[in-house]
Design a protein around this motif. Sequence first.
Motif, short mmCIF file in Angstrom:
data_model
loop_
_atom_site.label_atom_id
_atom_site.label_comp_id
_atom_site.label_asym_id
_atom_site.label_seq_id
_atom_site.Cartn_x
_atom_site.Cartn_y
_atom_site.Cartn_z
N LEU A 1 1.34 -48.90 16.63
CA LEU A 1 -0.08 -49.21 16.45
C LEU A 1 -0.38 -50.62 16.97
O LEU A 1 0.43 -51.53 16.82
CB LEU A 1 -0.46 -49.12 14.97
N PRO A 2 -1.56 -50.82 17.56
CA PRO A 2 -1.93 -52.17 18.00
C PRO A 2 -2.25 -53.06 16.81
O PRO A 2 -2.42 -52.58 15.68
CB PRO A 2 -3.18 -51.91 18.85
N GLU A 3 -2.32 -54.35 17.03
CA GLU A 3 -2.69 -55.27 15.97
C GLU A 3 -4.10 -54.93 15.47
O GLU A 3 -4.99 -54.65 16.25
CB GLU A 3 -2.66 -56.71 16.48
N PRO A 4 -4.30 -54.94 14.14
CA PRO A 4 -5.62 -54.57 13.61
C PRO A 4 -6.69 -55.58 13.99
O PRO A 4 -6.44 -56.78 14.05
CB PRO A 4 -5.38 -54.54 12.09
N ALA A 5 -7.87 -55.06 14.26
CA ALA A 5 -9.02 -55.89 14.55
C ALA A 5 -10.24 -55.26 13.90
O ALA A 5 -10.39 -54.02 13.93
CB ALA A 5 -9.24 -56.01 16.07
N PRO A 6 -11.10 -56.05 13.27
CA PRO A 6 -12.28 -55.49 12.61
C PRO A 6 -13.10 -54.61 13.56
O PRO A 6 -13.37 -54.99 14.69
CB PRO A 6 -13.07 -56.74 12.20
N PHE B 1 -7.54 -47.36 13.64
CA PHE B 1 -6.10 -47.59 13.47
C PHE B 1 -5.36 -47.23 14.76
O PHE B 1 -4.55 -48.00 15.26
CB PHE B 1 -5.55 -46.76 12.31
N LEU B 2 -5.63 -46.02 15.26
CA LEU B 2 -5.04 -45.56 16.52
C LEU B 2 -6.16 -45.33 17.51
O LEU B 2 -6.99 -44.44 17.30
CB LEU B 2 -4.24 -44.26 16.32
N PRO B 3 -6.24 -46.12 18.56
CA PRO B 3 -7.32 -45.93 19.54
C PRO B 3 -7.32 -44.53 20.12
O PRO B 3 -6.27 -43.90 20.27
CB PRO B 3 -7.01 -46.98 20.62
N GLY B 4 -8.50 -44.04 20.45
CA GLY B 4 -8.61 -42.72 21.06
C GLY B 4 -8.00 -42.69 22.44
O GLY B 4 -7.69 -43.72 23.03
N ARG C 1 1.35 -45.77 26.81
CA ARG C 1 2.18 -46.94 26.46
C ARG C 1 2.27 -47.12 24.95
O ARG C 1 3.33 -47.53 24.44
CB ARG C 1 1.62 -48.19 27.13
N LEU C 2 1.20 -46.84 24.22
CA LEU C 2 1.27 -46.94 22.76
C LEU C 2 2.25 -45.92 22.20
O LEU C 2 3.02 -46.22 21.28
CB LEU C 2 -0.12 -46.72 22.15
N LEU C 3 2.23 -44.70 22.73
CA LEU C 3 3.19 -43.68 22.29
C LEU C 3 4.61 -44.12 22.61
O LEU C 3 5.53 -43.96 21.79
CB LEU C 3 2.88 -42.34 22.94
N GLU C 4 4.83 -44.67 23.79
CA GLU C 4 6.17 -45.14 24.16
C GLU C 4 6.64 -46.25 23.23
O GLU C 4 7.82 -46.31 22.86
CB GLU C 4 6.16 -45.59 25.61
#
Length: 372
Positions: free
Chosen positions: A15-20, A24-27, A58-61
Amino acid sequence: MTDLGDGTRCVRAGLPEPAPGDPFLPGPVLAAPYHLDPWQGPAASPNGYGRPDNPTRRLLEAAVGELEGGECRVFASGQAAITGVLLALLRPGDTVLLPSDGYFPVRSFATDVLGTMGVRVVFVPTAGPYPSLDGVRLVLVETPANPGLDVVDVAVLAEQAHAAGALLAVDNTTATPLGQRPLDLGADLVVASGTKALTGHSDLLLGYLASRNTELVEAVTLWRTTTGSVPGAFDAWLAHRSLATLDLRLARQSANAAAVADLLAARADVSGLRWPGRPDDPAYAVASAQMRRMPGVLSFDLGDADRVSRFVEAARLVAAATSFGGLHTTADRRAQWGDDTSPGFVRLSCGVEDTPDLVADIAAALDAAGEA
Protein backbone atom coordinates in the motif's frame (compact mmCIF):
# COMPACT_ATOMS: atom_id res chain seq x y z
CA MET A 1 7.10 -5.74 7.92
CA THR A 2 8.75 -9.06 8.83
CA ASP A 3 8.08 -8.41 12.52
CA LEU A 4 4.30 -8.36 11.95
CA GLY A 5 1.88 -11.28 11.74
CA ASP A 6 0.73 -12.83 8.49
CA GLY A 7 -2.69 -11.23 8.55
CA THR A 8 -1.28 -7.78 9.18
CA ARG A 9 1.33 -8.17 6.46
CA CYS A 10 -1.29 -9.28 3.92
CA VAL A 11 -3.56 -6.33 4.70
CA ARG A 12 -0.75 -3.77 4.49
CA ALA A 13 1.45 -5.21 1.74
CA GLY A 14 2.27 -2.84 -1.10
CA LEU A 15 0.00 0.00 0.00
CA PRO A 16 1.20 3.56 -0.67
CA GLU A 17 1.79 5.99 2.19
CA PRO A 18 -1.58 7.27 3.46
CA ALA A 19 -2.68 10.73 2.43
CA PRO A 20 -5.90 12.52 3.38
CA GLY A 21 -8.56 12.00 0.73
CA ASP A 22 -6.78 9.10 -0.97
CA PRO A 23 -8.13 5.51 -0.99
CA PHE A 24 -6.27 2.78 0.86
CA LEU A 25 -5.56 1.01 -2.43
CA PRO A 26 -5.65 3.28 -5.49
CA GLY A 27 -7.88 2.18 -8.33
CA PRO A 28 -6.40 0.61 -11.46
CA VAL A 29 -4.55 2.88 -13.86
CA LEU A 30 -5.92 1.90 -17.26
CA ALA A 31 -3.48 3.40 -19.74
CA ALA A 32 -1.35 2.41 -22.70
CA PRO A 33 0.39 5.74 -23.39
CA TYR A 34 1.18 8.38 -20.75
CA HIS A 35 1.97 12.06 -21.13
CA LEU A 36 5.70 12.47 -21.75
CA ASP A 37 7.83 15.46 -20.89
CA PRO A 38 8.44 17.29 -24.20
CA TRP A 39 12.13 17.73 -23.35
CA GLN A 40 13.17 14.76 -21.22
CA GLY A 41 10.81 12.15 -22.65
CA PRO A 42 10.52 8.97 -20.53
CA ALA A 43 13.42 10.01 -18.30
CA ALA A 44 11.12 12.41 -16.42
CA SER A 45 8.64 9.80 -15.17
CA PRO A 46 8.49 6.08 -14.26
CA ASN A 47 5.60 5.78 -16.71
CA GLY A 48 6.39 5.91 -20.40
CA TYR A 49 4.36 3.14 -22.02
CA GLY A 50 1.94 0.59 -20.61
CA ARG A 51 3.84 -2.58 -21.51
CA PRO A 52 6.90 -1.97 -19.30
CA ASP A 53 5.32 0.65 -17.02
CA ASN A 54 2.16 0.68 -14.91
CA PRO A 55 1.75 2.03 -11.35
CA THR A 56 -0.98 -0.49 -10.45
CA ARG A 57 1.30 -3.34 -11.46
CA ARG A 58 4.19 -1.88 -9.46
CA LEU A 59 2.07 -1.71 -6.30
CA LEU A 60 1.17 -5.39 -6.70
CA GLU A 61 4.83 -6.26 -7.25
CA ALA A 62 5.74 -4.41 -4.08
CA ALA A 63 3.07 -6.36 -2.17
CA VAL A 64 4.07 -9.81 -3.41
CA GLY A 65 7.75 -8.91 -3.00
CA GLU A 66 7.15 -8.07 0.64
CA LEU A 67 5.46 -11.41 1.25
CA GLU A 68 8.10 -13.46 -0.61
CA GLY A 69 11.05 -11.46 0.70
CA GLY A 70 12.50 -10.41 -2.66
CA GLU A 71 12.02 -8.18 -5.66
CA CYS A 72 8.98 -9.23 -7.66
CA ARG A 73 7.83 -9.11 -11.28
CA VAL A 74 4.31 -10.16 -12.20
CA PHE A 75 3.27 -11.88 -15.42
CA ALA A 76 0.08 -12.56 -17.32
CA SER A 77 -0.12 -16.12 -15.93
CA GLY A 78 1.86 -18.63 -13.93
CA GLN A 79 2.87 -20.40 -17.13
CA ALA A 80 4.12 -17.09 -18.53
CA ALA A 81 6.25 -16.56 -15.43
CA ILE A 82 7.77 -20.05 -15.46
CA THR A 83 8.44 -20.17 -19.19
CA GLY A 84 9.81 -16.62 -18.99
CA VAL A 85 12.32 -17.71 -16.37
CA LEU A 86 13.34 -20.76 -18.40
CA LEU A 87 13.76 -18.85 -21.66
CA ALA A 88 15.47 -15.86 -20.08
CA LEU A 89 18.06 -17.92 -18.21
CA LEU A 90 18.74 -20.97 -20.39
CA ARG A 91 20.82 -21.16 -23.56
CA PRO A 92 21.64 -23.99 -26.01
CA GLY A 93 23.96 -26.43 -24.31
CA ASP A 94 22.62 -25.73 -20.80
CA THR A 95 21.11 -28.43 -18.62
CA VAL A 96 17.93 -27.91 -16.60
CA LEU A 97 16.39 -30.24 -14.01
CA LEU A 98 12.58 -30.22 -13.83
CA PRO A 99 10.12 -32.16 -11.65
CA SER A 100 8.76 -35.27 -13.32
CA ASP A 101 5.69 -35.06 -11.07
CA GLY A 102 5.06 -31.32 -11.33
CA TYR A 103 2.75 -29.21 -13.46
CA PHE A 104 2.49 -31.07 -16.77
CA PRO A 105 2.41 -28.02 -19.15
CA VAL A 106 5.89 -27.12 -17.88
CA ARG A 107 7.11 -30.59 -18.81
CA SER A 108 5.47 -30.29 -22.21
CA PHE A 109 7.07 -26.90 -22.76
CA ALA A 110 10.46 -28.26 -21.80
CA THR A 111 10.18 -31.16 -24.22
CA ASP A 112 8.61 -29.29 -27.12
CA VAL A 113 10.51 -25.99 -26.87
CA LEU A 114 13.59 -26.20 -24.68
CA GLY A 115 14.62 -29.57 -26.04
CA THR A 116 14.37 -28.42 -29.66
CA MET A 117 16.48 -25.32 -28.96
CA GLY A 118 19.39 -27.38 -27.62
CA VAL A 119 18.71 -27.31 -23.87
CA ARG A 120 19.23 -30.65 -22.16
CA VAL A 121 16.20 -31.43 -20.01
CA VAL A 122 16.38 -33.90 -17.12
CA PHE A 123 13.24 -34.91 -15.23
CA VAL A 124 13.56 -35.86 -11.55
CA PRO A 125 10.85 -36.79 -9.01
CA THR A 126 10.28 -34.03 -6.47
CA ALA A 127 11.24 -36.29 -3.58
CA GLY A 128 14.36 -37.49 -5.43
CA PRO A 129 16.77 -39.11 -5.63
CA TYR A 130 18.61 -36.29 -7.42
CA PRO A 131 21.55 -36.96 -9.75
CA SER A 132 24.82 -35.06 -9.61
CA LEU A 133 24.19 -31.39 -10.31
CA ASP A 134 27.60 -30.80 -11.86
CA GLY A 135 27.17 -28.96 -15.14
CA VAL A 136 23.54 -28.05 -14.42
CA ARG A 137 22.53 -24.45 -15.06
CA LEU A 138 19.11 -24.44 -13.35
CA VAL A 139 17.13 -26.68 -11.02
CA LEU A 140 13.40 -26.02 -10.89
CA VAL A 141 11.34 -27.76 -8.22
CA GLU A 142 7.69 -27.54 -7.24
CA THR A 143 7.10 -28.15 -3.55
CA PRO A 144 4.57 -29.32 -2.59
CA ALA A 145 4.33 -30.79 -6.06
CA ASN A 146 1.16 -30.49 -8.10
CA PRO A 147 -0.75 -32.77 -8.13
CA GLY A 148 1.00 -35.49 -6.10
CA LEU A 149 2.01 -33.24 -3.16
CA ASP A 150 5.51 -34.59 -2.64
CA VAL A 151 7.95 -32.23 -0.90
CA VAL A 152 11.68 -31.58 -1.22
CA ASP A 153 14.01 -30.04 1.38
CA VAL A 154 14.70 -26.67 -0.24
CA ALA A 155 17.63 -25.74 2.01
CA VAL A 156 19.47 -29.00 1.33
CA LEU A 157 18.82 -28.82 -2.40
CA ALA A 158 19.90 -25.16 -2.52
CA GLU A 159 23.19 -26.07 -0.88
CA GLN A 160 23.76 -28.89 -3.37
CA ALA A 161 22.86 -26.70 -6.34
CA HIS A 162 25.12 -23.84 -5.29
CA ALA A 163 28.02 -26.19 -4.61
CA ALA A 164 27.70 -27.36 -8.23
CA GLY A 165 27.33 -23.82 -9.60
CA ALA A 166 23.63 -24.20 -10.40
CA LEU A 167 20.69 -21.91 -9.70
CA LEU A 168 17.65 -23.13 -7.76
CA ALA A 169 14.15 -21.94 -8.61
CA VAL A 170 11.17 -23.01 -6.49
CA ASP A 171 7.58 -23.04 -7.71
CA ASN A 172 5.71 -21.79 -4.63
CA THR A 173 2.20 -22.01 -6.08
CA THR A 174 0.79 -24.65 -3.75
CA ALA A 175 2.37 -23.32 -0.56
CA THR A 176 2.07 -19.54 -1.21
CA PRO A 177 4.50 -17.16 0.55
CA LEU A 178 2.57 -17.63 3.80
CA GLY A 179 3.19 -21.37 3.64
CA GLN A 180 6.92 -21.09 2.96
CA ARG A 181 9.49 -18.54 1.83
CA PRO A 182 11.94 -20.36 -0.46
CA LEU A 183 14.28 -17.35 -0.69
CA ASP A 184 14.83 -17.60 3.07
CA LEU A 185 15.73 -21.27 2.56
CA GLY A 186 18.43 -20.48 -0.01
CA ALA A 187 16.57 -20.56 -3.33
CA ASP A 188 17.70 -18.07 -5.96
CA LEU A 189 14.26 -17.58 -7.49
CA VAL A 190 10.63 -18.09 -6.64
CA VAL A 191 8.05 -18.55 -9.38
CA ALA A 192 4.35 -19.12 -8.89
CA SER A 193 0.89 -18.98 -10.33
CA GLY A 194 -0.97 -16.20 -8.55
CA THR A 195 -4.12 -17.52 -10.19
CA LYS A 196 -4.44 -20.10 -7.42
CA ALA A 197 -4.50 -19.54 -3.65
CA LEU A 198 -2.55 -16.27 -3.69
CA THR A 199 -5.49 -14.35 -5.16
CA GLY A 200 -8.03 -17.04 -4.37
CA HIS A 201 -11.22 -15.76 -5.97
CA SER A 202 -10.99 -17.69 -9.26
CA ASP A 203 -11.46 -14.53 -11.30
CA LEU A 204 -8.07 -13.77 -12.84
CA LEU A 205 -4.86 -15.20 -14.30
CA LEU A 206 -1.55 -14.11 -12.79
CA GLY A 207 2.03 -15.28 -12.39
CA TYR A 208 5.08 -13.86 -10.69
CA LEU A 209 8.78 -14.22 -10.04
CA ALA A 210 10.67 -13.03 -6.96
CA SER A 211 14.40 -12.96 -6.26
CA ARG A 212 17.08 -11.20 -4.23
CA ASN A 213 19.50 -11.45 -7.13
CA THR A 214 19.38 -8.18 -9.08
CA GLU A 215 20.92 -9.69 -12.22
CA LEU A 216 18.31 -12.43 -12.38
CA VAL A 217 15.47 -9.95 -11.89
CA GLU A 218 16.87 -7.69 -14.61
CA ALA A 219 17.21 -10.60 -17.05
CA VAL A 220 13.63 -11.71 -16.55
CA THR A 221 12.34 -8.12 -16.60
CA LEU A 222 13.98 -7.60 -19.98
CA TRP A 223 12.39 -10.81 -21.22
CA ARG A 224 8.96 -9.71 -19.98
CA THR A 225 9.28 -6.27 -21.57
CA THR A 226 10.40 -7.74 -24.87
CA THR A 227 7.70 -10.42 -25.05
CA GLY A 228 4.94 -8.32 -23.49
CA SER A 229 3.71 -11.03 -21.13
CA VAL A 230 2.31 -8.58 -18.57
CA PRO A 231 -1.02 -8.69 -16.72
CA GLY A 232 -3.57 -5.98 -17.33
CA ALA A 233 -3.99 -3.20 -14.79
CA PHE A 234 -7.43 -4.34 -13.68
CA ASP A 235 -6.20 -7.90 -13.03
CA ALA A 236 -3.26 -6.48 -11.08
CA TRP A 237 -5.65 -4.37 -9.00
CA LEU A 238 -7.96 -7.34 -8.36
CA ALA A 239 -4.98 -9.43 -7.28
CA HIS A 240 -3.73 -6.76 -4.86
CA ARG A 241 -7.21 -6.38 -3.37
CA SER A 242 -7.46 -10.15 -2.90
CA LEU A 243 -4.11 -10.39 -1.09
CA ALA A 244 -5.62 -8.71 1.97
CA THR A 245 -7.63 -11.85 2.83
CA LEU A 246 -4.93 -14.41 2.01
CA ASP A 247 -4.20 -15.24 5.66
CA LEU A 248 -7.89 -15.72 6.45
CA ARG A 249 -8.55 -17.84 3.38
CA LEU A 250 -5.55 -20.10 3.90
CA ALA A 251 -6.44 -20.69 7.55
CA ARG A 252 -9.89 -22.03 6.67
CA GLN A 253 -8.66 -23.97 3.63
CA SER A 254 -5.95 -25.69 5.67
CA ALA A 255 -8.37 -26.52 8.48
CA ASN A 256 -10.80 -27.97 5.95
CA ALA A 257 -8.05 -30.04 4.33
CA ALA A 258 -7.03 -31.47 7.72
CA ALA A 259 -10.61 -32.47 8.51
CA VAL A 260 -11.25 -33.92 5.05
CA ALA A 261 -7.96 -35.85 5.22
CA ASP A 262 -9.06 -37.41 8.53
CA LEU A 263 -12.35 -38.42 6.92
CA LEU A 264 -10.69 -39.94 3.87
CA ALA A 265 -8.05 -41.77 5.91
CA ALA A 266 -10.80 -43.61 7.80
CA ARG A 267 -12.57 -44.86 4.67
CA ALA A 268 -11.72 -48.23 3.16
CA ASP A 269 -13.11 -47.12 -0.22
CA VAL A 270 -10.47 -44.37 -0.62
CA SER A 271 -6.82 -45.08 -1.39
CA GLY A 272 -3.62 -43.13 -2.04
CA LEU A 273 -4.41 -40.25 0.30
CA ARG A 274 -1.76 -37.53 0.26
CA TRP A 275 -1.69 -34.40 2.42
CA PRO A 276 1.67 -33.25 3.81
CA GLY A 277 0.05 -32.12 7.07
CA ARG A 278 -0.71 -35.69 8.20
CA PRO A 279 1.97 -37.34 10.37
CA ASP A 280 1.66 -40.56 8.35
CA ASP A 281 2.25 -38.79 5.01
CA PRO A 282 5.66 -39.50 3.37
CA ALA A 283 6.29 -35.76 3.04
CA TYR A 284 5.36 -34.86 6.63
CA ALA A 285 8.83 -34.79 8.17
CA VAL A 286 10.24 -32.34 5.63
CA ALA A 287 7.03 -30.37 5.22
CA SER A 288 6.48 -29.83 8.93
CA ALA A 289 10.04 -28.54 9.34
CA GLN A 290 10.07 -26.40 6.21
CA MET A 291 6.55 -25.04 5.89
CA ARG A 292 4.82 -22.51 8.10
CA ARG A 293 1.37 -23.82 7.23
CA MET A 294 -0.06 -26.63 5.14
CA PRO A 295 -2.00 -26.09 1.90
CA GLY A 296 -5.71 -26.65 1.43
CA VAL A 297 -5.04 -29.16 -1.34
CA LEU A 298 -5.01 -32.95 -0.97
CA SER A 299 -5.18 -35.90 -3.32
CA PHE A 300 -6.63 -39.40 -3.26
CA ASP A 301 -7.86 -42.18 -5.53
CA LEU A 302 -11.41 -43.44 -6.01
CA GLY A 303 -10.45 -46.34 -8.24
CA ASP A 304 -11.93 -45.34 -11.58
CA ALA A 305 -13.19 -42.36 -13.56
CA ASP A 306 -16.87 -43.29 -13.25
CA ARG A 307 -16.72 -43.27 -9.46
CA VAL A 308 -15.08 -39.84 -9.50
CA SER A 309 -17.92 -38.57 -11.70
CA ARG A 310 -20.55 -40.07 -9.39
CA PHE A 311 -18.82 -38.54 -6.37
CA VAL A 312 -18.73 -35.02 -7.79
CA GLU A 313 -22.26 -35.27 -9.14
CA ALA A 314 -23.57 -36.35 -5.72
CA ALA A 315 -21.75 -33.59 -3.82
CA ARG A 316 -23.50 -30.29 -3.13
CA LEU A 317 -20.39 -28.39 -2.03
CA VAL A 318 -17.77 -29.83 -4.40
CA ALA A 319 -17.58 -28.48 -7.95
CA ALA A 320 -15.87 -30.17 -10.88
CA ALA A 321 -13.21 -27.69 -11.97
CA THR A 322 -9.52 -27.43 -12.66
CA SER A 323 -7.19 -24.98 -10.87
CA PHE A 324 -7.09 -24.87 -7.06
CA GLY A 325 -6.82 -22.57 -4.07
CA GLY A 326 -10.16 -20.81 -4.56
CA LEU A 327 -13.02 -20.00 -2.21
CA HIS A 328 -15.06 -22.96 -3.45
CA THR A 329 -14.11 -26.59 -2.91
CA THR A 330 -13.29 -28.25 -6.23
CA ALA A 331 -12.39 -31.72 -7.43
CA ASP A 332 -10.25 -32.32 -10.50
CA ARG A 333 -9.64 -35.72 -12.08
CA ARG A 334 -6.16 -34.96 -13.33
CA ALA A 335 -5.91 -37.79 -15.87
CA GLN A 336 -8.41 -35.97 -18.10
CA TRP A 337 -5.87 -33.15 -18.58
CA GLY A 338 -2.90 -35.35 -19.46
CA ASP A 339 -1.28 -35.84 -16.06
CA ASP A 340 0.43 -39.18 -15.56
CA THR A 341 -2.06 -40.25 -12.89
CA SER A 342 -4.47 -43.15 -12.51
CA PRO A 343 -8.03 -42.76 -13.89
CA GLY A 344 -9.48 -42.40 -10.38
CA PHE A 345 -6.92 -39.90 -9.05
CA VAL A 346 -8.52 -36.76 -7.60
CA ARG A 347 -6.95 -33.47 -6.61
CA LEU A 348 -9.30 -31.90 -4.07
CA SER A 349 -8.92 -28.19 -3.34
CA CYS A 350 -10.70 -27.24 -0.14
CA GLY A 351 -12.48 -23.91 -0.13
CA VAL A 352 -13.64 -21.78 2.77
CA GLU A 353 -16.97 -23.48 3.47
CA ASP A 354 -17.78 -24.32 7.10
CA THR A 355 -15.75 -27.38 8.02
CA PRO A 356 -18.61 -29.55 9.35
CA ASP A 357 -20.69 -28.83 6.26
CA LEU A 358 -17.87 -29.77 3.90
CA VAL A 359 -16.95 -32.97 5.73
CA ALA A 360 -20.56 -34.12 5.89
CA ASP A 361 -21.12 -33.37 2.22
CA ILE A 362 -18.00 -35.26 1.09
CA ALA A 363 -18.87 -38.24 3.25
CA ALA A 364 -22.40 -38.39 1.84
CA ALA A 365 -21.13 -37.99 -1.73
CA LEU A 366 -18.63 -40.82 -1.27
CA ASP A 367 -21.38 -43.04 0.09
CA ALA A 368 -23.54 -42.23 -2.91
CA ALA A 369 -20.69 -42.74 -5.35
CA GLY A 370 -20.10 -46.23 -3.99
CA GLU A 371 -23.55 -47.34 -5.06
CA ALA A 372 -23.76 -49.02 -8.48
